[in-house]
Structures are given as structure tokens and as C-alpha cells.
Design a protein around this motif. Structure first.
Motif, PDB file in Angstrom:
ATOM      1  N   MET B   1       0.867  -1.190   0.000  1.00  0.00           N
ATOM      2  CA  MET B   1       0.000   0.000   0.000  1.00  0.00           C
ATOM      3  C   MET B   1       0.904   1.240   0.000  1.00  0.00           C
ATOM      4  O   MET B   1       1.726   1.403   0.897  1.00  0.00           O
ATOM      5  N   PRO B   2       0.812   2.069  -1.000  1.00  0.00           N
ATOM      6  CA  PRO B   2       1.713   3.229  -1.094  1.00  0.00           C
ATOM      7  C   PRO B   2       1.367   4.306  -0.064  1.00  0.00           C
ATOM      8  O   PRO B   2       0.380   4.212   0.657  1.00  0.00           O
ATOM      9  N   THR B   3       2.213   5.327  -0.066  1.00  0.00           N
ATOM     10  CA  THR B   3       2.017   6.479   0.803  1.00  0.00           C
ATOM     11  C   THR B   3       1.078   7.478   0.125  1.00  0.00           C
ATOM     12  O   THR B   3       1.165   7.696  -1.088  1.00  0.00           O
ATOM     13  N   THR B   4       0.227   8.068   0.914  1.00  0.00           N
ATOM     14  CA  THR B   4      -0.668   9.106   0.399  1.00  0.00           C
ATOM     15  C   THR B   4      -0.012  10.469   0.586  1.00  0.00           C
ATOM     16  O   THR B   4       0.409  10.817   1.689  1.00  0.00           O
ATOM     17  N   LEU B   5       0.083  11.217  -0.509  1.00  0.00           N
ATOM     18  CA  LEU B   5       0.691  12.548  -0.464  1.00  0.00           C
ATOM     19  C   LEU B   5      -0.351  13.577  -0.873  1.00  0.00           C
ATOM     20  O   LEU B   5      -0.997  13.429  -1.906  1.00  0.00           O
ATOM     21  N   SER B   6      -0.505  14.606  -0.036  1.00  0.00           N
ATOM     22  CA  SER B   6      -1.467  15.661  -0.380  1.00  0.00           C
ATOM     23  C   SER B   6      -0.897  17.019   0.003  1.00  0.00           C
ATOM     24  O   SER B   6       0.079  17.115   0.756  1.00  0.00           O
ATOM     25  N   PHE B   7      -1.548  18.057  -0.535  1.00  0.00           N
ATOM     26  CA  PHE B   7      -0.984  19.412  -0.446  1.00  0.00           C
ATOM     27  C   PHE B   7      -2.028  20.400   0.065  1.00  0.00           C
ATOM     28  O   PHE B   7      -3.228  20.255  -0.190  1.00  0.00           O
ATOM     29  N   THR B   8      -1.513  21.446   0.708  1.00  0.00           N
ATOM     30  CA  THR B   8      -2.388  22.529   1.144  1.00  0.00           C
ATOM     31  C   THR B   8      -3.125  23.138  -0.052  1.00  0.00           C
ATOM     32  O   THR B   8      -2.513  23.359  -1.114  1.00  0.00           O
ATOM     33  N   PRO B   9      -4.389  23.470   0.095  1.00  0.00           N
ATOM     34  CA  PRO B   9      -5.105  24.136  -1.006  1.00  0.00           C
ATOM     35  C   PRO B   9      -4.495  25.491  -1.366  1.00  0.00           C
ATOM     36  O   PRO B   9      -4.729  25.996  -2.460  1.00  0.00           O
ATOM     37  N   ASN B  10      -3.697  26.066  -0.455  1.00  0.00           N
ATOM     38  CA  ASN B  10      -3.061  27.349  -0.771  1.00  0.00           C
ATOM     39  C   ASN B  10      -2.185  27.250  -2.027  1.00  0.00           C
ATOM     40  O   ASN B  10      -1.999  28.229  -2.733  1.00  0.00           O
ATOM     41  N   LEU B  11      -1.644  26.076  -2.255  1.00  0.00           N
ATOM     42  CA  LEU B  11      -0.794  25.899  -3.429  1.00  0.00           C
ATOM     43  C   LEU B  11      -1.576  25.951  -4.733  1.00  0.00           C
ATOM     44  O   LEU B  11      -1.016  26.251  -5.791  1.00  0.00           O
ATOM     45  N   ALA B  12      -2.851  25.680  -4.652  1.00  0.00           N
ATOM     46  CA  ALA B  12      -3.658  25.625  -5.882  1.00  0.00           C
ATOM     47  C   ALA B  12      -3.771  26.991  -6.549  1.00  0.00           C
ATOM     48  O   ALA B  12      -4.140  27.078  -7.726  1.00  0.00           O
ATOM     49  N   ARG B  13      -3.466  28.055  -5.833  1.00  0.00           N
ATOM     50  CA  ARG B  13      -3.430  29.381  -6.467  1.00  0.00           C
ATOM     51  C   ARG B  13      -2.344  29.447  -7.536  1.00  0.00           C
ATOM     52  O   ARG B  13      -2.401  30.268  -8.437  1.00  0.00           O
ATOM     53  N   HIS B  14      -1.328  28.616  -7.362  1.00  0.00           N
ATOM     54  CA  HIS B  14      -0.134  28.753  -8.194  1.00  0.00           C
ATOM     55  C   HIS B  14       0.034  27.620  -9.209  1.00  0.00           C
ATOM     56  O   HIS B  14       0.600  27.827 -10.275  1.00  0.00           O
ATOM     57  N   LEU B  15      -0.404  26.434  -8.844  1.00  0.00           N
ATOM     58  CA  LEU B  15      -0.192  25.294  -9.755  1.00  0.00           C
ATOM     59  C   LEU B  15      -1.121  24.153  -9.354  1.00  0.00           C
ATOM     60  O   LEU B  15      -1.625  24.109  -8.227  1.00  0.00           O
ATOM     61  N   ASP B  16      -1.303  23.256 -10.295  1.00  0.00           N
ATOM     62  CA  ASP B  16      -2.099  22.069 -10.000  1.00  0.00           C
ATOM     63  C   ASP B  16      -1.347  21.216  -8.977  1.00  0.00           C
ATOM     64  O   ASP B  16      -0.137  20.997  -9.113  1.00  0.00           O
ATOM     65  N   CYS B  17      -2.081  20.762  -7.980  1.00  0.00           N
ATOM     66  CA  CYS B  17      -1.403  19.983  -6.940  1.00  0.00           C
ATOM     67  C   CYS B  17      -2.308  18.844  -6.461  1.00  0.00           C
ATOM     68  O   CYS B  17      -2.665  18.766  -5.289  1.00  0.00           O
ATOM     69  N   PRO B  18      -2.694  17.968  -7.370  1.00  0.00           N
ATOM     70  CA  PRO B  18      -3.549  16.854  -6.945  1.00  0.00           C
ATOM     71  C   PRO B  18      -2.803  15.929  -5.995  1.00  0.00           C
ATOM     72  O   PRO B  18      -1.595  15.720  -6.117  1.00  0.00           O
ATOM     73  N   GLY B  19      -3.529  15.392  -5.052  1.00  0.00           N
ATOM     74  CA  GLY B  19      -2.948  14.376  -4.191  1.00  0.00           C
ATOM     75  C   GLY B  19      -2.634  13.128  -4.996  1.00  0.00           C
ATOM     76  O   GLY B  19      -3.124  12.934  -6.115  1.00  0.00           O
ATOM     77  N   ALA B  20      -1.786  12.288  -4.407  1.00  0.00           N
ATOM     78  CA  ALA B  20      -1.381  11.087  -5.141  1.00  0.00           C
ATOM     79  C   ALA B  20      -0.968  10.005  -4.161  1.00  0.00           C
ATOM     80  O   ALA B  20      -0.619  10.279  -3.012  1.00  0.00           O
ATOM     81  N   ALA B  21      -1.021   8.781  -4.650  1.00  0.00           N
ATOM     82  CA  ALA B  21      -0.474   7.646  -3.903  1.00  0.00           C
ATOM     83  C   ALA B  21       0.870   7.317  -4.535  1.00  0.00           C
ATOM     84  O   ALA B  21       0.935   7.009  -5.729  1.00  0.00           O
TER      85      ALA B  21
END
Lengths: 368, 90
Positions: B1-21
Motif C-alpha cells: 500500500m503506497p504512501t498518500t501525499l497531499s498538499f495545502t489548497p493554498n498551493l492551488a493558487r499557483h499550480l495544480d497539486c492533486p494528491g497522489a499515492a
């Protein structure tokens, strides 16, 4: 005749346009909320804006269509710092970060080429209009670079880049704090210059040392490229040999301290300054915001205030926030308290555009 | 089972930052795996030397990571990594 200005601020980029009633008005904005530290307008009209995001680092934006669309492009980045290399700020003995902290200067070089000065002191060169950047190793690896120190910022930086209009391989940069450096071969070899510059903030025996000088801003007359002007921490200096030798202008009223300087594009003896109280107060003398102009190479100065605030004003104008149009007729300057003025008669009179902008870091006339 | 990586929504102002496994046994490996498909993200999270930016915070299972320079914190399958905007530095 340029009817448009770009203004970089602590909270975004603004375009100011002159309307049919000769009023200058805020016309558009980009990057609202984000600090814009520097701007570059290429002769062909391509725009570059350097952002200094508070959390996520320095970014470069570029527009090919006059600002209708912007896209993020490469940022100058420092190479991996080799293990074991000691590189410490000489005054505080703390590590100098090998990481871009701020884009402090941008300049057009040979066709297609750009130069970029940064804090903590790296100069970068692009041969493809900003798609890629390379650290100029000859200057970064120069042993005396490690004696550069921070002034207004924690670490040293390159804020002025002059590309000789006669020879694009001749580039002269000014460092706060680290003096004036020049190359005749597009960055392969560098010489520390600046005889005659004087610092009174160092021990007496160091005051003539070109390496300890704190030029706040350095400009070059395009029509007479041997003529340079420096607004220095210590006062105003002028050179007639491309920066090799300087003479200090003293007894400038109300003050020879400041950050900004602009030189007329065709008249090397004509230059403008925005004086303030030195050193640490950095507000207008007696609360009177004025512009100083010389037309005789610094023998005399006129103090200009028509259209500037009559009452107390505490505006400070940073080094990149005074600009002159390419035809030498119009000037504009902005302050850290968010006020912006334009002159259509070389400073004889000023029109206030706004007193409510965010703190202004840079002002640039667009091409006519 | 991989690691779940996610980002603050604040980053979405600047670039796409979808979460990922993503796969990886250290935080560095997890982030590098993500940067392969989203290279712009590197400069938003890490400085020029590959350390976490001064005003970015990274949580591993709700706890701040220990090694902000080397990113050597061990990551196990099923862990959750969250990249946050620090309260400082705006």
C-alpha cells in the motif's frame, strides 16, 4: 512617448495608463496578493515579472503578449553546494544560503540574452530569453565574493546590472554590500573597480576599499555609456570612465542619501534622486517629499516639489522605484507607503496617481 | 500500500497539486516520485539545495517531519504525508 507604466508592489503587479484627459490611472493588475520584486521589459515588448512568494519561493513569470497571458518560466537556481565548502556571511558568521532568496535585478544583454542579479549575491545569465539560467561561476567563485555582506537585507545581492550599449560583453554590476564589478568578456573574468567611492560606515582605514562600498543603485547614460551615476549609502557619486573612478558630490540639499537614481537617456549630466535622512531613519528630510535634479553633472541641484505632498509625508523610494521614459521626458516614482507619482516635464511638476497602492518595489515605463 | 501525499489548497493558487499515492521508503523518495510527474512542484516545496522551504511545513501522519534538510524520515506503506503552508512567512 510612453503612456504606460508597470508597477511592481508587495501585493501584485499593476499597469498604469495615461487617458485622453492626461490622467494616469490604474488600468489592470496581475498576481494580486503576491510580492513582485522586479520587472523587465524587453525592447520587443516581452515582459518578465519576478515574484517572491512568501511561502513557496521565488518564481519567474513571462508574457509574450503584453500581459494578456502570463506563464511561469525557469527561476535562476544555485547549483548544489559542495560538501565541506565553507561560505559564511563575514559579519555574522552564518551560512550563506545557496538558494535564490530574491530576484533583485534583471537586464537585457546581447540579442536573446538576459542577466539576473539575486540575493544572496549570485549573478545569472540566460542565453535563451529566460528559458534557462546559469550561475556566473567566475563571479560567484571569486574569493572576494565571500567578503560581500548584507545591507538592507540579510545577505548581499546584485541590484544593478549595466550592459554597455556599445558592447554587450561589457557588463558592470553593483553589489550591496560589495562594490562595483565589471567584465569585458561577458562574465568570464571580473574586475573590482570603484576608486573614489567612500564609505563612512566602516573603520577609517577601510573607507576607500572598493570592496566595502554600498552602492544603493547604479545607472548608465545610454547615449554616453562612460557616464555612470551611483546613489550610494554614503552619498552621490559620478563616474566618467565607466566606473573605474568616481567623484563624490557633497553638500547636496536636503540630503545626498537615498536609494534611487535615474539618468536622462541622452543627457549624461542630467539625473534625478529622491533624498532621505541617512542612515537608519530613511524618511524625507523634515517630512517634505522632494525630488532632486541636476542638469550640470552634479555641480548644482534643483529641489522639485510641485505636485508632491504639501504636508508631512514619510514616503521612501526604493532603488528600483524611480524610472525615466526612453525619450527622457517622463518620470515616475513610487514609495514604500504605496504612493505613485508621474511627471510629464522631467520633474518640474508631478501628478499623483494613487496613495493607496501596496508598498512599491519597482516602476518601469513600457515601450512607446 | 503506497504512501498518500497531499498538499495545502493554498498551493492551488499557483499550480495544480492533486494528491497522489506514491512509492518510497523515505520522505525524499516519496517527494521525488511525485516530482517526476509534477516537476514544477519541486521549487514550491524545496529550496535550491533540496531542503524544505523555510515557510513550508511537512507532516507525516499528523506530526512534523524531523529532517527538513535531508528528508530522511522513514515512510511506511499506508502513511500519509501532508505539505502545508506554515503560519510564518506570508
Amino acid at each position: 512617448m510612453s503612456d504606460r507604466l508597470l508597477v511592481g508592489t508587495r501585493k501584485g503587479l499593476f499597469r498604469i495608463e495615461r487617458d485622453s484627459a492626461r490622467r494616469w490611472r490604474i488600468a489592470s493588475n496581475w498576481f494580486l496578493g503576491d510580492p513582485v520584486s522586479q520587472l523587465l521589459i524587453e525592447p520587443g515588448g516581452r515582459l518578465h515579472a519576478a515574484l517572491a512568494l512568501g511561502h513557496f519561493g521565488v518564481k519567474m513569470q513571462r508574457s509574450e503578449d503584453g500581459g494578456a497571458h502570463w506563464g511561469e518560466v525557469a527561476v535562476p537556481t544555485y547549483p548544489d553546494r559542495p560538501a565541506g565548502v565553507e561560505d559564511k556571511d563575514p559579519m555574522r558568521n552564518i551560512d550563506i544560503p545557496w538558494s535564490t532568496q530574491l530576484i533583485w535585478s534583471l537586464a537585457v544583454g546581447a540579442p536573446g540574452e538576459l542577466w539576473c542579479g539575486t540575493i544572496p549575491g549570485g549573478l545569472f545569465h540566460s542565453r535563451d530569453g529566460g528559458d534557462q539560467w546559469q550561475l556566473v561561476r567566475a563571479l560567484w567563485d571569486e574569493p572576494r565574493r565571500k567578503k560581500w555582506m548584507g545591507g538592507g537585507y540579510d545577505f548581499a545581492g546584485i541590484h544593478s546590472i549595466l550592459v554597455d550599449p556599445r558592447d554587450s560583453a561589457h557588463v558592470t554590476v553593483a553589489v550591496s554590500v560589495g562594490g562595483v564589478w565589471t567584465t569585458r568578456d561577458a562574465g568570464a573574468n571580473w574586475e573590482l573597480i570603484g576608486d573614489g567611492l567612500r564609505s563612512d560606515y566602516t573603520p577609517p582605514e577601510m573607507q576607500q576599499d572598493p570592496l566595502t562600498q554600498d552602492p544603493h543603485c547604479m545607472v548608465q547614460c545610454p547615449a554616453a555609456p562612460e557616464r555612470l551615476w551611483i546613489q550610494h549609502h554614503n552619498g552621490i557619486f559620478v563616474s566618467d570612465d565607466a566606473g573605474a573612478n568616481w567623484r563624490e558630490l557633497t553638500d547636496v540639499v536636503p540630503s545626498s542619501f537615498g536609494f534611487a537614481v535615474a539618468v536622462h537617456p541622452d543627457e549624461p549630466d542630467t539625473a534625478w534622486f529622491v533624498p532621505a535622512i541617512k542612515d537608519e531613519q530613511r524618511i524625507p528630510v523634515d517630512g517634505r517629499l522632494v525630488v532632486n535634479r541636476t542638469r550640470d553633472g552634479g555641480k548644482s541641484f534643483e529641489t522639485l516639489d510641485v505636485g508632491l505632498p504639501e504636508g508631512p509625508a514619510y514616503d521612501l523610494v526604493y532603488r528600483h522605484a524611480l524610472d525615466i521614459s526612453a525619450d527622457g521626458r517622463r518620470l515616475a516614482f513610487g514609495s514604500t507607503t504605496g504612493s505613485l507619482w508621474v511627471s510629464e516635464d522631467q520633474g518640474d511638476g508631478w501628478q499623483c496617481v494613487s496613495t493607496h497602492l501596496p508598498p512599491i518595489s519597482c516602476v518601469r515605463f513600457e515601450m512607446a | 500500500m503506497p504512501t498518500t501525499l497531499s498538499f495545502t489548497p493554498n498551493l492551488a493558487r499557483h499550480l495544480d497539486c492533486p494528491g497522489a499515492a506514491v512509492e518510497g521508503s523515505t520522505l525524499r523518495e516519496v517527494l521525488e516520485s511525485y516530482f517526476e510527474s509534477n516537476p514544477r512542484m519541486r521549487g514550491y516545496v524545496l529550496d535550491d539545495q533540496g531542503a524544505v522551504r523555510k515557510h513550508v511545513a511537512i507532516f507525516l501522519n499528523q506530526a512534523p517531519i524531523g529532517d527538513r534538510i535531508g528528508l530522511s524520515d522513514s515512510v511506511a506503506d499506508g502513511d500519509a504525508v501532508f505539505v502545508a503552508q506554515a503560519l510564518s512567512g506570508g
